[in-house]
Design an enzyme around this catalytic site. Structure first.
Site, mmCIF file in Angstrom:
data_model
loop_
_atom_site.group_PDB
_atom_site.id
_atom_site.type_symbol
_atom_site.label_atom_id
_atom_site.label_comp_id
_atom_site.label_asym_id
_atom_site.label_seq_id
_atom_site.Cartn_x
_atom_site.Cartn_y
_atom_site.Cartn_z
ATOM 1 N N ASP A 38 -5.721 29.164 -25.739
ATOM 2 C CA ASP A 38 -4.461 28.445 -25.944
ATOM 3 C C ASP A 38 -3.487 28.800 -24.812
ATOM 4 O OD1 ASP A 38 -2.497 26.931 -27.115
ATOM 5 O OD2 ASP A 38 -2.044 28.359 -28.719
ATOM 6 N N ARG B 289 11.212 23.848 -30.243
ATOM 7 C CA ARG B 289 10.723 25.075 -30.888
ATOM 8 C C ARG B 289 11.366 26.287 -30.234
ATOM 9 N NH1 ARG B 289 4.318 26.337 -31.459
ATOM 10 N NH2 ARG B 289 4.339 28.590 -31.032
ATOM 11 N N SER C 143 -2.369 20.648 -33.394
ATOM 12 C CA SER C 143 -2.131 22.023 -32.961
ATOM 13 C C SER C 143 -2.738 22.322 -31.592
ATOM 14 C CB SER C 143 -2.751 22.966 -34.007
ATOM 15 O OG SER C 143 -3.083 24.198 -33.428
ATOM 16 N N GLU D 278 8.091 23.989 -26.836
ATOM 17 C CA GLU D 278 8.586 25.347 -27.090
ATOM 18 C C GLU D 278 9.244 25.899 -25.830
ATOM 19 O OE1 GLU D 278 4.553 26.250 -28.203
ATOM 20 O OE2 GLU D 278 4.453 27.905 -26.766
ATOM 21 N N LYS E 39 1.723 28.581 -20.935
ATOM 22 C CA LYS E 39 2.114 29.428 -22.070
ATOM 23 C C LYS E 39 0.924 30.231 -22.601
ATOM 24 C CE LYS E 39 0.823 28.381 -25.641
ATOM 25 N NZ LYS E 39 0.996 27.563 -26.839
ATOM 26 N N ASN F 85 -0.396 31.760 -26.608
ATOM 27 C CA ASN F 85 -0.118 31.622 -28.038
ATOM 28 C C ASN F 85 0.887 32.679 -28.482
ATOM 29 O OD1 ASN F 85 -0.767 32.338 -31.074
ATOM 30 N ND2 ASN F 85 -1.379 30.226 -30.695
ATOM 31 N N SER F 86 1.807 32.273 -29.337
ATOM 32 C CA SER F 86 2.919 33.138 -29.742
ATOM 33 C C SER F 86 2.471 34.418 -30.433
ATOM 34 C CB SER F 86 3.848 32.374 -30.680
ATOM 35 O OG SER F 86 4.284 31.209 -30.054
HETATM 36 C C1 SPV Z 1 -0.277 25.945 -32.758
HETATM 37 O O1 SPV Z 1 -0.752 25.570 -33.836
HETATM 38 O O2 SPV Z 1 -0.877 25.818 -31.698
HETATM 39 C C2 SPV Z 1 1.030 26.557 -32.734
HETATM 40 C C3 SPV Z 1 1.477 27.318 -33.859
HETATM 41 O O3 SPV Z 1 1.667 26.472 -31.720
HETATM 42 S S1 SPV Z 1 1.160 28.950 -33.554
HETATM 43 O O4 SPV Z 1 -0.244 29.107 -33.254
HETATM 44 O O5 SPV Z 1 1.581 29.633 -34.731
HETATM 45 O O6 SPV Z 1 1.940 29.365 -32.400
HETATM 46 MG MG MG Z 2 0.652 25.888 -30.131
#
Ligand code: SPV
Ligand code: MG
Length: 588
Positions: A76, A177, A64, A132, A138, A140-141
């Site tokens: 992230d 993704r 991850s 993705e 990027k 984090n989503s």
């Molecule tokens: C991660 O584990 O870094 C992912 C999943 O990309 S999420 O955090 O849900 O985006």
């Molecule tokens: Mg990720």
């Protein structure tokens, strides 16, 4: 064209049905993506967590991006460089043989960065990468996902194609993704993008959702209609029964961050507790023992390799020193210390012994103390205590140390001084058990005579290489009580056991068993080392004799103590000890 119409025109995906054949990691991941069963990838973020995930039974790992960034202590947001991520993957791949799917964010750049990433991942045995359709760098989503710009579809499809064209191993997987639902672009856009990525060569589609219910995912899966494997990350819709994912035809579920989150909650409470209480006592039983960390690091494999490549005598030896007694006949000088701490030519008796062991590269030294154990200098040794020293004898002390032993071991009285070759010859003996026996005339170099050794041959110092076995040892106290048995060679003993026994790793198993039997005896507390040697012989052990002729000293009374200094000076390098004039003046 509607997605469901495309589905109808696509032939069924090939299924890999054979399991349990030796597959590469990439092939295993591909098999998971294509299998009819719902599969699971568990997050890991370093070597240790990768090992733990494997031991828990998972078939694959999600490396991850969030978790790896978090364990580095950064965000992230591509703050950790891609090479730092790849370095971490190398530790993970070494620590676990599971297939690893890297969360490769956006591919760390354009199509060209993607090509280099794929090459490097293949070189490190990583099974696949998920990218993705966002823009580099990027976020984090789950952090303002709707505000994040998506990648251009064609550009992202080109990145997928570049990756597929670059991979050498046809089973390396690229998972595309789709972030359209996260960014609020709607279902049609999500399906449109997924289809474009499939056509560009993606081996699976990861459809991400931030809703707390699985509705979007289930709808997407229905519209997608089995055009390719679907991967999901139910971090937000975690309360959804897993059966729903199965029914929706999902290929693979990613548990995306649960190792780093569980580690964090454990670390937070332990750190808080230790800080508040200023003691470890409240947490020790609630965290894994240090040995568990050693096990996860495969410390045993290191020990085995050490034996193989460094040779058994290199670093795998241990020593046990019996040092629990005050010393009969030495009461006048042992009010504040045990016998082994008596100073001999400027350093304690025990230190002479420890230095001798270290010279032979025996560094794992356990000293069993008892009387005035507080006065024993613990530097360089493991100190264990025979609490019942006042009421027990040598075997009770040995029992305090022996369970922890696993490597070749020298067991020694604590009151010995000897020339270096005595220990060297003992540890070089190839037998499972060997003892040093002094063949010089009884009493000549030691005033206090104790352990008489009866051997299969007397010391013929011209005959090197002839094996001599110990038949029986009669200790001073025992001699008063019982005569040597009729089967033992009568008349004079062939020498005296000086108090050193070498036991191989295999021999240790037998020694522990025999010691265990002796422990059942009601008189165990009175038993000494000769009793153990005799019990080993009775149990069929061959104990090889290494003869010496003088060159050692025991310290058993005040006269021994006085003479020991002369002996010790004679072992000191020329020029180092002013009293070294006694060198060569005695048989020692
Ligand atoms: C991660 O584990 O870094 C992912 C999943 O990309 S999420 O955090 O849900 O985006
Ligand atoms: Mg990720």
């Amino acid at each position: 064209m509607k997605a469901s119409m495309i589905a109808a025109s696509i032939p069924a995906l090939p299924r890999i049905v054979k399991k349990n054949i030796a597959l590469t990691r990439s092939a295993k991941l591909r098999q998971m993506l294509l299998s009819d069963e719902l599969e699971f990838l568990m997050e890991a973020h370093n070597g240790l967590s990768a090992r733990i995930v494997r031991e828990a039974g998972f078939s694959g790992i999600w490396a991850s991006g969030l978790s790896i960034s978090a364990q580095f202590g950064v965000r992230d947001n591509n703050e950790a460089s891609w090479t730092q991520i790849v370095d971490m993957l190398e530790f993970m791949a070494d620590a676990s043989d599971l297939p690893i799917l890297l969360d490769g964010d956006t591919g760390y750049g354009n199509f060209n960065n993607m090509r280099r990433l794929v090459r490097k991942l293949e070189q490190r045995g990583i099974a696949g990468v998920c990218i993705e359709d966002k823009q580099f760098p990027k976020t984090n989503s789950f952090l303002n996902g709707e505000r994040q710009p998506l990648a251009d579809i064609a550009e992202f499809a080109g990145k997928i194609a570049a990756g597929k064209d670059t991979q050498n191993d046809p089973t390396f997987s690229i998972v595309a993704r789709v972030e359209a639902l996260i960014a609020g672009w709607g279902m049609d856009e999500a399906l449109r993008r997924a289809e474009a990525y499939r056509l560009a060569g993606a081996d699976a589609i990861l459809i991400h959702s931030k809703l707390s219910k699985p509705d979007e995912i289930v709808t997407f899966a229905r519209e997608w209609a089995g055009r390719g494997p679907l991967v999901i990350v139910p971090t937000r819709y975690y309360s959804t029964p897993t059966e729903v994912f199965r029914a929706a035809g999902i290929s693979t579920v990613i548990w995306a961050n649960h190792m780093v989150r569980s580690a964090t909650s454990a670390m937070q409470s332990v750190a808080r507790e230790i800080h508040a209480s200023q003691t470890l006592v409240n947490v020790e039983d609630r965290i894994v023992p240090v040995n568990e960390i050693f096990r996860l690091q495969d410390a045993d494999e290191y020990s085995a390799a050490e034996r193989l490549y460094l040779g058994v005598s290199a670093t795998s030896r241990s020593a046990v020193v019996l040092a629990a007694s005050r010393g009969k006949g030495l009461e006048a000088v042992t009010t504040d210390r045990p016998k082994v701490m008596l100073p001999i030519a400027g350093k304690p008796l025990l230190r002479w012994l420890i230095d001798s062991f270290k010279k032979e590269n025996i560094n794992d030294i356990t000293v069993v103390g008892g009387y005035r154990v507080d006065a024993i200098d613990p530097a360089g040794i493991r100190l264990v205590v025979n609490e019942r020293y006042a009421h027990t004898s040598e075997l009770a002390s040995l029992t305090c140390a022996v369970d922890a032993l696993e490597s070749d071991t020298v067991i020694s009285y604590g009151d010995l001084l000897f020339r270096s070759y005595v220990l060297r010859d003992l540890v070089e003996a190839a037998a499972d058990f060997s003892v040093v026996v002094d063949s010089s005339p009884t009493g000549a170099s030691n005033r206090t005579v104790r352990d008489f050794a009866y051997c299969s041959r007397s010391d013929d110092r011209g005959l090197f290489g002839t094996q001599v076995l110990l038949k029986r040892v009669v200790s001073g106290s025992e001699k008063k009580l019982e005569r040597p048995q009729a089967t033992a060679p009568e008349t004079a003993p062939q020498g005296r056991w000086i108090g050193m026994l070498n036991v191989s790793r295999q021999g240790l198993v037998k020694l522990k068993a025999v010691l265990g039997e002796l422990r059942e005896r009601p008189d165990f507390d009175t038993l000494d080392m000769p009793a153990l040697l005799n019990a080993l012989i009775a149990a069929g052990a061959a104990i090889e004799v290494v003869y010496v002729h003088g060159h050692w000293r025991g310290v058993n009374d005040l006269e021994d103590f006085r003479r020991a200094a002369d002996f010790a000076h004679a072992q000191t390098p020329f020029g180092a000890a002013p009293g070294a004039a006694t060198v060569g003046t005695s048989r020692e």
